[in-house]
Design an enzyme around this catalytic site. Structure first.
Site, PDB file in Angstrom:
ATOM      1  N   ARG A 182       4.298   0.935   3.953  1.00 37.64           N
ATOM      2  CA  ARG A 182       4.739  -0.445   4.101  1.00 37.64           C
ATOM      3  C   ARG A 182       6.263  -0.475   3.999  1.00 37.64           C
ATOM      4  NH1 ARG A 182       0.411  -0.680   0.282  1.00 37.64           N
ATOM      5  NH2 ARG A 182      -1.409  -1.841   1.050  1.00 37.64           N
TER       6      ARG A 182
ATOM      7  N   LYS B 236       1.178  -1.823  -3.539  1.00 36.96           N
ATOM      8  CA  LYS B 236       0.884  -3.169  -4.031  1.00 36.96           C
ATOM      9  C   LYS B 236       0.239  -3.108  -5.406  1.00 36.96           C
ATOM     10  CE  LYS B 236       0.368  -5.783   0.275  1.00 36.96           C
ATOM     11  NZ  LYS B 236      -0.546  -6.614   1.083  1.00 36.96           N
TER      12      LYS B 236
ATOM     13  N   HIS C  45       5.524  -2.825  10.191  1.00 37.87           N
ATOM     14  CA  HIS C  45       4.076  -2.802  10.016  1.00 37.87           C
ATOM     15  C   HIS C  45       3.364  -2.310  11.271  1.00 37.87           C
ATOM     16  CE1 HIS C  45       1.914  -3.752   6.415  1.00 37.87           C
ATOM     17  NE2 HIS C  45       0.904  -4.265   7.102  1.00 37.87           N
TER      18      HIS C  45
ATOM     19  N   ARG D  37       2.929   1.250  10.834  1.00 36.20           N
ATOM     20  CA  ARG D  37       1.818   1.487   9.901  1.00 36.20           C
ATOM     21  C   ARG D  37       0.478   1.333  10.642  1.00 36.20           C
ATOM     22  NH1 ARG D  37       0.240   1.279   4.386  1.00 36.20           N
ATOM     23  NH2 ARG D  37      -1.363  -0.260   3.886  1.00 36.20           N
TER      24      ARG D  37
ATOM     25  N   HIS E 258      -5.265   0.971   0.664  1.00 40.48           N
ATOM     26  CA  HIS E 258      -6.085  -0.237   0.667  1.00 40.48           C
ATOM     27  C   HIS E 258      -7.053  -0.210  -0.510  1.00 40.48           C
ATOM     28  CE1 HIS E 258      -5.589  -1.077   5.264  1.00 40.48           C
ATOM     29  NE2 HIS E 258      -4.593  -1.574   4.543  1.00 40.48           N
TER      30      HIS E 258
ATOM     31  N   TYR F 293      -9.244  -1.369  11.749  1.00 34.29           N
ATOM     32  CA  TYR F 293      -8.775  -0.323  12.655  1.00 34.29           C
ATOM     33  C   TYR F 293      -9.920   0.288  13.457  1.00 34.29           C
ATOM     34  CZ  TYR F 293      -4.450  -0.875  10.153  1.00 34.29           C
ATOM     35  OH  TYR F 293      -3.318  -1.412   9.604  1.00 34.29           O
TER      36      TYR F 293
END
Length: 300
Positions: A149, A173, A242, A245, A268, A277
Site C-alpha cells: 500500500r 493496517k 493502488h 497493488r 488482508h 481478484y
C-alpha cells in the site's frame, strides 16, 4: 464528558487513532461518515444519539440510497456508525446499538482496475540516468514486486529490508507487521537507490525514500511521481499506487491460483477482501477464451 455528538465523535476518533492504530486517512473517512449521520439528527431535532432506534437508521439509509449512494458506500457508513455506537456503549453508558441487524441494499461489486502484464512492463522499463529516476525505479519496482500500500511504502526505513533473505518488513493496517518477499528486479533497484540515497540524506532522516533535498518523501509526492511516470511511458490511464497493488495481486493469482498466499502477501485480514481478484482472473480467462476458442469466435 459532553453528550454532544461532535464531542463524542472526537473522542471516538481519538480512540481509533491511538488504541486501534488506524491511519489518518481511515480516521478522516470515519469522520466524514459520522458527519452524514449527524446531519440526519439535525434534520430530525426530536431525537438524540441515545434515542436513535433501528427504524431511524433504516430511514437515513433509504434517504442516502435514493440520492444514488452505492451499496458499498452505505455499507461502509453503516459499519462506521455501528462501531461508533459500540464505543458509546463501552465508554459512555449507552445501552443499545441501533445499527445492529441493519442491512443495506446490495450493489454489484466494483472490481479494482489492474494493468496488464505488458502495461506493467512498459511502466517499469525506463532509464535510471539520475538520482530521481533511480529512486523512482526502486519505488515502482517495490510497489509491483511486493504489493505494498502507499502508506506502507512511504513509512519504510532501510533496516526493514533483509537483502540476504530477499524480504521486507511492512507495517500494515491496524499496526500489523508482515514479511513479504522482494523480487530480484526490486532488489537491484533498491541497491542502486541506497547508493544514491547516501549522497543526499539529511541528519536524523530515517525514511527509505527521500526527496531531492534529502527529506522524507511524502505519500502524496510518491503518488504524483508515479502518475507522471505513467504519462511519460505512454500509458493513457490514471495510474495510482493502488493500481500497482491490484496488478501485483491479479498477476500473481493468474500465475499461481493460490488465493490464500495472495491474501497473506497483501496483508488482508479476511479472505473475502482477496476474493475480488478471482473476478479479475476470471475476466482474464474469459478474454483468452473469447479470442482463442473456435466455438467462441463470432461469425461475421
Amino acid at each position: 464528558m459532553s453528550d454532544k455528538p461532535e464531542v463524542l465523535a472526537t473522542s471516538f476518533l481519538r480512540h481509533l487513532t491511538h488504541e486501534r492504530c488506524l491511519s489518518p486517512h481511515t480516521s478522516t473517512s470515519y469522520a466524514r461518515d459520522l458527519r452524514v449521520f449527524f446531519a440526519f439528527l439535525k434534520q430530525r431535532n426530536d431525537i438524540t444519539l441515545k434515542q436513535v432506534q433501528s427504524p431511524h437508521i433504516r430511514q437515513v439509509i433509504m434517504q442516502l440510497h435514493s440520492k444514488g449512494l452505492s451499496g458499498r458506500s452505505l455499507a461502509r457508513m453503516l459499519s462506521t456508525w455501528r462501531g461508533f455506537y459500540k464505543y458509546l456503549i463501552r465508554d459512555h453508558q449507552f445501552t443499545h446499538n441501533p445499527c445492529s441487524g441493519i442491512r443495506v441494499p446490495k450493489s454489484s461489486p466494483k472490481l479494482p482496475h489492474a494493468l496488464s502484464p505488458d502495461e506493467t512492463a512498459q511502466l517499469l522499463e525506463f532509464s535510471t540516468d539520475n538520482i530521481l529516476t533511480t529512486r523512482d525505479s526502486a519505488i515502482l519496482e517495490l510497489f509491483y514486486s511486493s504489493g505494498l500500500r502507499l502508506a506502507e511504502l512511504a513509512q519504510l526505513i532501510p533496516s526493514d529490508i533483509d537483502f540476504p533473505d530477499a524480504t521486507i518488513r511492512v507495517l500494515g493496517k491496524g499496526g500489523k507487521t508482515r514479511i513479504v518477499p522482494i523480487g530480484k528486479f526490486a532488489i537491484q533497484a533498491l541497491h542502486a537507490w541506497l547508493k544514491q540515497r547516501a549522497l543526499i540524506i539529511k541528519p536524523d532522516v530515517t525514511s527509505l525514500f527521500l526527496s531531492r533535498r534529502g527529506d522524507a518523501m511524502s505519500a502524496r509526492t510518491i503518488s504524483h511521481r508515479l502518475k507522471n511516470r505513467a504519462r511519460q511511458q505512454g500509458i493513457n490511464q490514471n495510474v495510482h499506487p493502488h493500481m500497482l497493488r491490484h496488478s501485483f495481486a491479479s498477476h500473481l493469482l493468474q500465475s499461481s491460483g493460490d488465493l490464500r498466499a495472495v491474501q497473506e502477501l497483501l496483508g488482508h485480514a479476511h479472505i473475502t477482501s482477496t476474493q475480488v481478484y478471482t473476478h479479475l482472473d476470471f475476466q482474464h480467462l474469459t478474454q483468452v477464451y473469447d479470442s482463442a476458442h473456435p466455438r467462441a469466435k463470432k461469425k461475421g
